[in-house]
Design a protein around this motif. Structure first.
Motif, PDB file in Angstrom:
ATOM      1  N   GLN A 113       0.714  -1.301  -0.053  1.00 29.84           N
ATOM      2  CA  GLN A 113      -0.001  -0.082   0.123  1.00 29.84           C
ATOM      3  C   GLN A 113       0.792   1.310  -0.120  1.00 29.84           C
ATOM      4  OE1 GLN A 113      -2.493  -0.502   3.434  1.00 29.84           O
ATOM      5  NE2 GLN A 113      -3.427  -2.385   2.621  1.00 29.84           N
ATOM      6  N   GLU A 114       1.795   1.408   0.840  1.00 28.92           N
ATOM      7  CA  GLU A 114       2.841   2.516   0.883  1.00 28.92           C
ATOM      8  C   GLU A 114       3.556   2.679  -0.233  1.00 28.92           C
ATOM      9  OE1 GLU A 114       4.128   5.734   3.107  1.00 28.92           O
ATOM     10  OE2 GLU A 114       2.399   4.500   3.261  1.00 28.92           O
ATOM     11  N   ARG A 117       1.096   4.146  -2.708  1.00 30.97           N
ATOM     12  CA  ARG A 117       0.810   5.454  -2.539  1.00 30.97           C
ATOM     13  C   ARG A 117       1.735   6.583  -2.688  1.00 30.97           C
ATOM     14  NH1 ARG A 117       1.926   9.357   1.345  1.00 30.97           N
ATOM     15  NH2 ARG A 117       3.441   8.184   2.282  1.00 30.97           N
ATOM     16  N   THR A 120       2.051   6.668  -7.010  1.00 34.32           N
ATOM     17  CA  THR A 120       0.823   7.159  -7.590  1.00 34.32           C
ATOM     18  C   THR A 120       0.850   8.725  -8.003  1.00 34.32           C
ATOM     19  OG1 THR A 120      -0.627   5.699  -6.849  1.00 34.32           O
ATOM     20  CG2 THR A 120      -1.545   7.740  -7.534  1.00 34.32           C
TER      21      THR A 120
END
Length: 391
Positions: A113-114, A117, A120
């Motif tokens: 997820q990091e 993030r 992106t």
């Protein structure tokens, strides 16, 4: 004969040369003076792999527990600066959470997820400097999550880390440490105290506090933070630089993603983020043909050992399919083998996979060349890249 007279290659070796491009000089030393006295280092440099392993395994003869050990002067005694039973006392409470299975189950989702993030917002730009925009922030975020420090942000942890690293570097260079390092460590210790006091939240530090005092938890938290950020940022940056500098090897990884593990190990071999580890002789001893005196500094060149041609044929070649790349010593060896090695590998593999998938045509920026630099910690000052489209 004096040590300097017996080691003419070592006497001619400069620390500036070892920081800039150490590999030709380390190859000479390894072949002719594998344990060499370097006047500029005021100590011995070990460059052959078998001798490096011998030093790192023998904590009785070659110890980290010495007043000159700079990290301990900033954060106090910890698993990094102790040996024997005291080392075990400090290290053991942190061992279980960093085992392979626990790391995979505990951190895989967060790292995925990091990583997404952070990538992106970069995608539309087509260009970025990835050390500070990606590798460093990812390493800081993961270490903040791992420690579970109460009331902190990644920016706060990064500020503490930068100040502590500067203080350690000043002491290592023979200069007095600035006040910022002490203030940062005091703030970190306060956060550790708050975390330990929070009985309602499970955390690595709270668990360790069942077996260690709060000052002991704080000193080891600082060491984990230091290693978890510095070496992982370097791992990601150096691995990406190696792949982008070798288009043929990059094409192999793109065609067979299973080779990504090999690419990480081979990058660790060629350019370990921590280039040397220091030990101090507890007695007069002989290593190779060198007569080492009690109290002498003995620096193990992980960089030199990792290119030993007796173990790694054609050692300067980057080969993602090298069968024995995992014999590299980038995470040290023996009782002080890096406790966070599994976590660092997971971060680096995940980071590279996402970057290659989400940034099509990823390549080095020809206008901003990059190369690793550093005497103790080696990585590019920046890693500027470009990619195609706005996917």
């Amino acid at each position: 004969m004096s040590a300097a007279a017996a080691c003419p290659l070592g006497a001619a070796t400069t620390l500036a040369e070892l920081a800039e491009d150490p590999h030709p000089r380390l190859a000479l030393l390894r072949a002719h003076e594998p344990v060499s006295w370097l006047p500029e280092l005021n100590g011995w440099l070990v460059t052959r792999r078998d001798l490096a392993i011998r030093v790192m395994r023998d904590a009785v003869t070659f110890t980290v527990d010495d007043p000159r050990f700079s990290t301990a002067r900033v954060v106090g005694p910890s698993m990094l600066s102790l040996d024997g039973e005291r080392h075990t006392h400090h290290r053991e409470p942190f061992t279980a959470p960093f085992r392979h299975r626990e790391v995979r189950e505990g951190f895989s989702d967060f790292i995925e997820q990091e990583t997404d993030r952070l990538i992106t917002p970069l995608v539309p730009a087509g260009a970025a400097e990835l050390r500070r925009a990606f590798a460093g922030p990812l390493a800081v975020a993961v270490m903040t999550e791992a420690l579970g420090l109460a009331g902190t942000t990644t920016d706060t942890v990064l500020a503490w880390y930068d100040a502590i690293v500067r203080a350690v570097a000043d002491l290592t260079g023979g200069h007095p440490a600035g006040a910022d390092g002490g203030a940062a460590y005091a703030a970190l210790r306060s956060a550790v105290e708050a975390t330990v006091a929070d009985r309602d939240t499970a955390s690595l530090l709270g668990s360790a506090a069942g077996r260690l005092t709060v000052p002991e938890v704080a000193s080891n938290a600082a060491v984990l933070m230091f290693g978890g950020i510095e070496t992982t940022e370097a791992m990601i940056t150096n691995a990406l630089l190696h792949l982008l500098n070798h288009p043929g090897q990059l094409a192999r990884v793109r065609a067979d993603p299973a080779l990504l593990d090999g690419a990480v190990e081979e990058s660790l071999r060629l350019e370990p983020g921590a280039a040397v580890v220091d030990r101090y002789a507890t007695r007069d001893t002989v290593l190779g043909s060198a007569a080492i005196g009690r109290g002498d500094l003995v620096s193990v060149s992980l960089t030199g050992a990792n290119r030993d041609p007796e173990v790694f044929p054609d050692p300067d070649r980057f080969d993602v399919g090298r069968a024995n790349a995992r014999l590299q010593l980038a995470f040290a060896h023996g009782p002080h083998h890096c406790i966070g090695a599994h976590l660092a590998r997971l971060e680096t593999r995940t980071a590279l996979r996402h970057l290659l998938e989400r940034l099509p045509g990823l390549r080095l920026d020809p206008d901003r060349p990059s190369a690793p630099y550093g005497l103790v910690f080696r990585k590019p000052a920046e890693l500027s890249v470009r990619w195609d489209g706005h996917g």
